[in-house]
Motif scaffolding. Sequence first.
Motif, PDB file in Angstrom:
ATOM      1  N   ASP A   9      27.329  10.228 -18.088  1.00  0.00           N
ATOM      2  CA  ASP A   9      26.862   9.604 -19.337  1.00  0.00           C
ATOM      3  C   ASP A   9      25.347   9.366 -19.322  1.00  0.00           C
ATOM      4  N   LEU A  10      24.620  10.128 -20.168  1.00  0.00           N
ATOM      5  CA  LEU A  10      23.156  10.038 -20.189  1.00  0.00           C
ATOM      6  C   LEU A  10      22.646   8.792 -20.906  1.00  0.00           C
ATOM      7  N   SER A  11      23.463   8.196 -21.777  1.00  0.00           N
ATOM      8  CA  SER A  11      22.995   7.052 -22.559  1.00  0.00           C
ATOM      9  C   SER A  11      22.722   5.838 -21.675  1.00  0.00           C
ATOM     10  N   GLU A  37      18.165   6.822 -14.181  1.00  0.00           N
ATOM     11  CA  GLU A  37      17.448   7.869 -13.445  1.00  0.00           C
ATOM     12  C   GLU A  37      17.063   9.012 -14.376  1.00  0.00           C
ATOM     13  N   TYR A  38      17.975   9.370 -15.268  1.00  0.00           N
ATOM     14  CA  TYR A  38      17.715  10.448 -16.219  1.00  0.00           C
ATOM     15  C   TYR A  38      16.550  10.080 -17.136  1.00  0.00           C
ATOM     16  N   HIS A  39      16.619   8.878 -17.714  1.00  0.00           N
ATOM     17  CA  HIS A  39      15.564   8.451 -18.645  1.00  0.00           C
ATOM     18  C   HIS A  39      14.213   8.325 -17.937  1.00  0.00           C
ATOM     19  N   SER A  40      14.248   7.834 -16.701  1.00  0.00           N
ATOM     20  CA  SER A  40      13.016   7.707 -15.924  1.00  0.00           C
ATOM     21  C   SER A  40      12.412   9.086 -15.637  1.00  0.00           C
ATOM     22  N   ALA A  41      13.265  10.034 -15.238  1.00  0.00           N
ATOM     23  CA  ALA A  41      12.773  11.385 -14.941  1.00  0.00           C
ATOM     24  C   ALA A  41      12.238  12.074 -16.198  1.00  0.00           C
ATOM     25  N   LYS A  42      12.921  11.889 -17.330  1.00  0.00           N
ATOM     26  CA  LYS A  42      12.450  12.484 -18.589  1.00  0.00           C
ATOM     27  C   LYS A  42      11.106  11.878 -19.005  1.00  0.00           C
ATOM     28  N   GLU A  43      10.968  10.565 -18.805  1.00  0.00           N
ATOM     29  CA  GLU A  43       9.706   9.891 -19.143  1.00  0.00           C
ATOM     30  C   GLU A  43       8.572  10.419 -18.259  1.00  0.00           C
ATOM     31  N   ARG A  44       8.862  10.564 -16.963  1.00  0.00           N
ATOM     32  CA  ARG A  44       7.849  11.084 -16.041  1.00  0.00           C
ATOM     33  C   ARG A  44       7.485  12.516 -16.416  1.00  0.00           C
ATOM     34  N   GLN A  45       8.477  13.306 -16.822  1.00  0.00           N
ATOM     35  CA  GLN A  45       8.222  14.683 -17.237  1.00  0.00           C
ATOM     36  C   GLN A  45       7.248  14.706 -18.422  1.00  0.00           C
ATOM     37  N   GLY A  46       7.452  13.830 -19.381  1.00  0.00           N
ATOM     38  CA  GLY A  46       6.555  13.748 -20.539  1.00  0.00           C
ATOM     39  C   GLY A  46       5.139  13.369 -20.134  1.00  0.00           C
ATOM     40  N   GLN A  47       5.044  12.399 -19.202  1.00  0.00           N
ATOM     41  CA  GLN A  47       3.720  11.973 -18.729  1.00  0.00           C
ATOM     42  C   GLN A  47       3.000  13.115 -18.016  1.00  0.00           C
ATOM     43  N   VAL A  48       3.722  13.803 -17.145  1.00  0.00           N
ATOM     44  CA  VAL A  48       3.120  14.896 -16.370  1.00  0.00           C
ATOM     45  C   VAL A  48       2.670  16.025 -17.292  1.00  0.00           C
TER      46      VAL A  48
END
Length: 158
Positions: A43-45, A49-60
């Motif tokens: 469940d992604l909602s 960890e998923y949201h943190s990794a996606k946020e870091r991906q956006g920052q990078v």
Amino acid sequence: MASVEKLPMLAYGYEKLAAELKALREERPKIVDAIEEARAHGDLSENAEYHSAKERQGQVEAQIADLEDKISRAHIIDPTTLSGDRIVFGATVTLLDDDDKPVRYQIVGPYEADAKLGRISYNSPLGKALISKKVEDEIEVSVPAGERFYLVQKIEFI
């Protein structure tokens, strides 16, 4: 078509930006792996960890785009090829401050500035005041602590 604004910088600043870009590009696959691993947990909602990794991906990705832009507009200046009697980008200047103590600064780009190392940006208040001045010129600069006065003692291109 608008002209692209060049960013003056020293070779040191260019190398610093390039190293930062390389490190971020090397981080990309690790972020993708972290996203895949987090996705596998279900469940992604409610998956922090998923949201943190996606946020870091956006920052990078944003940092990579910014660095690629700066590098593509870089105009590398070698101070040793400069000369003249006026302060320009890349010059190293020795000033006498209010107390007749010598202070030394190199005029650099905003991404290279480090006052502790004696590097000030050409668009800082002092940098702006120094550009095009000559030896024996007096400079007045407004800083948060008040007005500062300097006398240009020496200009070097090293």
